[in-house]
Design an enzyme around this catalytic site. Structure first.
Site, short mmCIF file in Angstrom:
data_model
loop_
_atom_site.label_atom_id
_atom_site.label_comp_id
_atom_site.label_asym_id
_atom_site.label_seq_id
_atom_site.Cartn_x
_atom_site.Cartn_y
_atom_site.Cartn_z
N ASP A 67 0.86 -1.18 0.00
CA ASP A 67 0.00 0.00 0.00
C ASP A 67 0.90 1.23 0.00
O ASP A 67 2.06 1.16 0.45
CB ASP A 67 -0.89 -0.04 1.24
CG ASP A 67 -1.62 1.27 1.47
OD1 ASP A 67 -2.35 1.71 0.57
OD2 ASP A 67 -1.44 1.86 2.55
N ASP A 69 -0.19 5.06 0.74
CA ASP A 69 -0.44 6.13 1.70
C ASP A 69 -0.23 5.65 3.13
O ASP A 69 -0.90 4.72 3.61
CB ASP A 69 -1.86 6.67 1.55
CG ASP A 69 -2.08 7.35 0.21
OD1 ASP A 69 -1.09 7.58 -0.51
OD2 ASP A 69 -3.25 7.65 -0.12
N ASP A 95 -9.97 25.11 -3.34
CA ASP A 95 -9.85 23.68 -3.59
C ASP A 95 -8.67 23.10 -2.82
O ASP A 95 -8.74 21.99 -2.29
CB ASP A 95 -9.67 23.41 -5.09
CG ASP A 95 -10.86 23.87 -5.91
OD1 ASP A 95 -11.98 23.44 -5.58
OD2 ASP A 95 -10.66 24.65 -6.85
N THR A 174 -2.47 1.01 -4.74
CA THR A 174 -2.98 2.24 -4.15
C THR A 174 -4.22 2.75 -4.86
O THR A 174 -4.43 2.47 -6.05
CB THR A 174 -1.88 3.33 -4.20
OG1 THR A 174 -2.41 4.59 -3.75
CG2 THR A 174 -1.34 3.52 -5.61
N LYS A 219 -8.68 -3.52 -4.42
CA LYS A 219 -7.24 -3.78 -4.32
C LYS A 219 -6.97 -5.29 -4.35
O LYS A 219 -6.05 -5.76 -5.02
CB LYS A 219 -6.68 -3.19 -3.03
CG LYS A 219 -6.37 -1.72 -3.07
CD LYS A 219 -5.60 -1.32 -1.83
CE LYS A 219 -5.23 0.15 -1.85
NZ LYS A 219 -4.43 0.53 -0.65
#
Length: 314
Positions: A67, A69, A95, A174, A219
């Site tokens: 993974d 993050d 934003d 990811t 995933k």
């Protein structure tokens, strides 16, 4: 509130869209992996005095899936990418403030809020719509140097290198766009990346996804599809993640690792006797089967409590 179902520790069955997203991600990853593999082979591996018990040297039926993050990199790749696009005037300050709030939540709570993640993905799709894939890839290279390179966890990087040194392929998995994930994988010398596939026609983004974001069950489907295509034995493979959302992926392999785990994953990993590793505090959660080199970066690891928002230029 139905989205909060993502936060429960139970497994969810893969939907048709999950399968489509997984298969699309696997196909995109395989197309880009040949070039990355050639680049990785050019770099001579570090030689250490201690040979790890795991991974097994020369096991070509095994691979590792990481993974991204908060497992390989501190924070969310999509946020860092957003910062880079803001700097290049792809969107306005309001934003960026939303991106920053989502990142602050992720860093403080240690979990992925489904509503925040969906909002971030929708924003990213609207921002890149009409842009060329090649343009975003080129910008991604610059953004990696500006915001991501210094946020790689050295300990997790050492784990990935141990698999490479053993002659195994290493893939990022990811929810970030596959183009950005591929840039990160190449920079780290990994084999390739499985990521969310945004639809493009004639090399231009349409603002739509192929299937759904590569998250949770998707995933696992991507890993399953890639393993089948590569002739891998999942019982001999390893997977690494910080999030309980990735339990479906972790459960696929014979060697699951909880890295910087959230509370639910930590509990689940302990119940199943999975290996634990936490680089946020420098402590070693487990020594069994971990290469000695992986501990080098533990002290260097650390996370900030929050991030500073960019102020509107007056």
């Amino acid at each position: 509130m139905a989205a909060l179902g993502w936060l429960t520790p139970r497994r969810r069955s893969a939907t048709a869209r999950s399968v489509l997203a997984g298969e699309a991600s696997a196909e995109a990853a395989r197309k880009s992996s040949q070039e990355l593999e050639e680049l990785a082979l050019e770099a001579a591996p570090d030689v250490t005095d201690q040979e790890p018990v795991f991974p097994v040297l020369g096991d070509d039926k095994a691979a590792a899936f990481f993974d991204l993050d908060n497992t390989v990199m501190q924070g969310a790749a999509l946020f860092h990418f957003g910062r880079g696009l803001y700097k290049r005037k792809f969107f306005e300050t309001r934003d960026l403030a939303r991106f920053a709030w989502q990142q602050a939540w992720f860093r403080l709570a240690g979990v992925e809020d489904p509503e925040h993640m969906q909002d971030a993905r929708d924003s990213a799709l609207s921002i890149v719509k009409g842009h060329r894939v090649s343009e975003l890839m080129s910008i991604g290279e610059e953004i990696y140097d500006e915001y991501m390179a210094e946020r790689i966890w050295p300990g997790t990087r050492a784990l990935a290198q141990a698999h490479l040194d053993a002659g195994q392929k290493v893939w990022l998995v990811t929810a970030a766009p596959v183009e950005i994930a591929t840039v990160i994988a190449r920079r780290l010398g990994l084999t390739g990346a499985l990521g969310t596939v945004a639809e493009s026609v004639d090399g231009v983004y349409t603002g739509k996804l192929v299937g759904e974001p590569l998250h949770g069950p998707a995933k696992a489907e991507a890993v399953r599809a890639l393993a089948a295509a590569e002739g891998l034995d999942l019982s001999r493979c390893a997977a690494y993640s910080d999030s309980h959302n990735d339990i479906p992926m972790l459960s696929l392999v014979g060697h699951p690792y909880a890295i910087n785990p959230d509370a639910k994953l930590r509990k689940h990993a302990r119940n199943l006797d999975w290996r634990l590793r936490d680089y946020r505090t420098g402590r070693k959660a487990a020594k069994v089967g971990i290469p000695a080199a992986a501990g080098v970066g533990a002290v260097a690891g650390g996370t900030a409590a929050a991030i500073a928002l960019h102020r509107r230029r007056r």
